[in-house]
Design an enzyme around this catalytic site. Structure first.
Site, PDB file in Angstrom:
ATOM      1  N   HIS A 533      -8.009  42.837  13.967  1.00 48.41           N
ATOM      2  CA  HIS A 533      -7.788  43.312  15.341  1.00 48.41           C
ATOM      3  C   HIS A 533      -6.309  43.454  15.712  1.00 48.41           C
ATOM      4  O   HIS A 533      -5.899  42.982  16.776  1.00 48.41           O
ATOM      5  CB  HIS A 533      -8.428  42.327  16.344  1.00 48.41           C
ATOM      6  CG  HIS A 533      -9.903  42.168  16.198  1.00 48.41           C
ATOM      7  ND1 HIS A 533     -10.591  41.075  16.667  1.00 48.41           N
ATOM      8  CD2 HIS A 533     -10.849  42.975  15.649  1.00 48.41           C
ATOM      9  CE1 HIS A 533     -11.879  41.198  16.405  1.00 48.41           C
ATOM     10  NE2 HIS A 533     -12.070  42.339  15.786  1.00 48.41           N
ATOM     11  N   PRO A 534      -5.471  44.087  14.908  1.00 51.00           N
ATOM     12  CA  PRO A 534      -4.063  44.187  15.308  1.00 51.00           C
ATOM     13  C   PRO A 534      -3.879  45.063  16.548  1.00 51.00           C
ATOM     14  O   PRO A 534      -4.543  46.103  16.681  1.00 51.00           O
ATOM     15  CB  PRO A 534      -3.381  44.823  14.095  1.00 51.00           C
ATOM     16  CG  PRO A 534      -4.464  45.528  13.371  1.00 51.00           C
ATOM     17  CD  PRO A 534      -5.724  44.756  13.620  1.00 51.00           C
TER      18      PRO A 534
END
Ligand SMILES: Cc1cc2nc3c(=O)[nH]c(=O)nc-3n(C[C@H](O)[C@H](O)[C@H](O)COP(=O)(O)OP(=O)(O)OC[C@H]3O[C@@H](n4cnc5c(N)ncnc54)[C@H](O)[C@@H]3O)c2cc1C
Length: 603
Positions: A533-534
């Site tokens: 989930h960057p």
């Protein structure tokens, strides 16, 4: 070995189908000179880009071009269980990895953590696990505070969640919190062995089972997934597929954008892209919108001279606009707790037992059965640690995949962790098991994305700097999360006593004594993983603030006619998986653009 062999066969199949897709469009639709002028050019047909292109083209007066580096979503991506086979395939995944994580204890390997990113229409939403979570209302209030723009407060963005949702989930509270009119169908998880036992244990541990998308508070919920009759609802299937015949929307696949062009007044005039080995240029009369995702949006701004001057000069790019592009990188760093061995195989998804001709019939006739399972995941949860800022800051996903021949090898393949998971699992083959994925929902550490060089096809340098915060709070919070899982599984009646739940010990950490804080820290670092989930590399904020790349209307500061609309603009990460929040950003962003042109027309 057998798993590696299976992977080679799958990858050859994926490659073959992708080649067919490429041939079906690749050589046919290069735009002619006349077609090269659009009102809006959207770069990246991923989670947010599909929303933006669909919403902007609702106005037939707008000519919209959507440029996507990948192709059509691969057939394997539609079936939830097979979607993850696409990770690491060059035609479906950008195949990024971090710089070596020196604070991670990999038993083998080069300490580079893979960061899969979808490379096809739908982007990451075509390869993700479809977990539907909005986040905490205070996550959005935090954005409103950072930008001093109340448009981002939860009170004001909640309507966009309702606009996107076609909710058919487990909770019966529609009128207040959900809607059934949007394009993204949400269903309850349909194949969830062990869910009842888990939810019972949740209650015994003192947590509530509740709708985490109503108003997020501590608790757990059965998984809610973005699927329609068991079929993946990517942003492509939800937003673009139904409008493919729209005349004012042009989609070019296999078009890799390499540069944003700015004129002498720093107005974005168009983009260059490479397709079939040829470089083309298109102009945007109104705006260029970058929706290439957290890594590639930052990369594209940097390649175009927008970013930290010193860094740009160091790679030979002339700086045009000084902005902290790439600097506010955040991610849900994660610990993988498992296998957690249980003594009853009916509480686990056992692939060799459950996948059969019947599962094919169930899937294709009723949209149910094990093929709808996102790799065995059954539940999500959120809790607060002793230092949380007033809302939950730990995120859990629970999987109920039993230990089967090859399951450890598959995990090693996804995370490139040598034979770590293979060794942990091998003694337990055939046994029921769960896995708990624990992530820091609100990490304090910040990473960075930089260019390796000025070649647009080079992979950027990604340094997430996990657990680098001053005061070591991230590690202390993660240890609390780990302890919650130990309590839930080993101390509860339903999982601990009745099912004999037992977390398998990591041999290289045994020297610290199982269940001591030192053991937990060792286990958390063996190895460091993430939830994919960057966010935050082109953060939204007040003009002049240290992290701000775009303003609260998502306009790139210091330029004209250029916005970024995707997960990269989150100033702080949500305490939730990031797909639904990214769709929300797409919806809000499209409305901001539309309203600015309505205003201009009225002037
Ligand atoms: C394996 C995995 C599992 C996940 N699981 C979940 C989950 O279960 N639930 C959840 O909520 N979130 C999940 N996520 C996270 C979520 O999917 C992402 O946060 C979100 O989809 C990001 O959307 P985006 O629009 O920012 O980027 P993307 O969806 O990545 O879109 C970017 C698009 O731009 C294209 N592109 C990039 N560069 C260029 C270029 N130069 N030229 C042209 N096109 C370009 C890409 O090919 C891509 O299509 C997961 C992510 C991954 C990778």
């Amino acid at each position: 070995m057998a798993i590696r062999g299976m992977k080679t066969v799958t990858h050859s199949f994926v490659g073959l189908l992708q080649w067919g897709d490429y041939l079906s469009e690749g050589f046919t639709q290069t735009p002619d000179a006349d077609a090269n002028h659009y009102d809006f050019v959207v770069v990246g047909g991923g989670s947010a880009g599909c929303v933006v292109a669909a919403r902007l083209s609702e106005n037939p007066m707008h000519r919209v071009l959507l440029l996507e580096a990948g192709g059509n979503p691969h057939p394997l991506s539609i079936v939830p269980l097979t979607g993850s086979l696409l990770h690491n395939h060059p035609s479906a995944d950008w195949q990024y990895a971090t710089v070596p994580l020196n604070n991670s204890q990999f038993p083998l390997g080069d300490r580079k953590l893979p960061w899969p990113r979808g490379k096809m229409l739908g982007g990451c939403s075509s390869i993700n696990y479809m977990v539907y979570m909005r986040g905490n209302p205070k996550d959005y209030d935090e954005w409103a505070n950072k930008t001093c723009d109340p448009r981002w407060s939860y009170t004001n963005v909640e309507k966009y969640f309702k606009k996107m949702e076609d909710y058919h989930g487990s909770f019966n509270n529609h009128e207040n919190f959900h809607s059934t009119n949007g394009p993204v169908t949400v269903e309850p998880i349909k194949y969830a062995p062990g869910l009842k036992n888990l939810l019972q244990a949740v209650k015994e541990t003192g947590y509530r089972v509740r709708d985490l998308n109503a108003y997020q508070k501590e608790g757990f919920s059965p998984l809610e997934v973005m699927q329609k009759r068991g079929r993946r609802m990517s942003s492509y299937t939800s937003y673009i597929e139904p409008i493919l015949k729209r005349k004012n929307l042009k989609i070019l696949r296999y078009a890799h954008v390499t540069k944003i062009h700015l004129d002498s007044k720093l107005k974005a005039t168009g983009v260059s892209f490479v397709r079939n080995g040829r470089t083309s240029y298109v102009t945007a009369k109104k705006e260029v919108i970058i929706s290439a995702g957290t890594i590639n949006s930052a990369q594209l701004l940097l390649l175009s001279g927008i970013g930290p001057q010193e860094h740009l000069r160091s790679v030979g790019i002339k700086p045009l606009v000084e902005l902290p592009v790439g600097k506010n990188l955040q991610d849900h760093v994660m610990s993988h707790i498992g296998p957690i061995i249980l003594n009853d195989t009916s509480t686990s998804f056992m692939p060799f037992r459950d996948l059969s001709l019947k599962s094919l019939v169930d899937y294709y006739s009723r949209g149910s059965g094990p093929l709808t399972s996102p790799m065995g995941m059954i539940s999500v949860g959120v809790t607060s640690t002793s230092t949380s800022a007033g809302w939950p800051n730990i995120l859990y996903i629970i999987g109920s995949m039993g230990v089967t021949y090859g399951s450890g090898e598959m995990a090693d393949d996804v995370y490139r962790t040598g034979n770590h998971f293979t060794q942990l699992s091998n003694t337990f083959i055939g046994q029921a098991a769960h896995t708990a994925f624990v992530a820091l929902g609100k990490p304090k550490s910040r990473g960075i994305i930089e260019l390796r060089d000025k070649n647009p096809f080079s992979k950027p340098l990604i340094d997430p700097k996990y657990y680098s915060d001053e005061g070591n709070q991230d590690m202390l919070d993660m240890i609390e999360g780990y302890e919650t899982i130990v309590k839930l599984y080993e101390k509860s009646d339903s999982l601990g006593r009745k099912l004999g739940a037992r977390i398998v010990e990591i041999p290289s950490c045994a020297k610290y004594g199982f269940k001591t804080k030192a053991y937990y820290e060792c286990a958390i670092r063996t190895p460091i993983l993430h939830m994919f989930h960057p966010v935050g590399s082109c953060a939204m904020g007040k003009i002049g603030d240290a992290d701000s790349v775009v303003d609260s209307q998502l306009r790139v500061i210091g330029t004209k006619g250029l916005r970024v609309i995707d997960a990269s603009i989150m100033p702080t990460i949500t305490n939730a998986n990031t797909y639904a929040p990214t769709i929300l950003i797409g919806e809000v962003g499209a409305d901001l653009i539309k309203s600015s042109y309505v205003r201009n027309l009225m002037k």
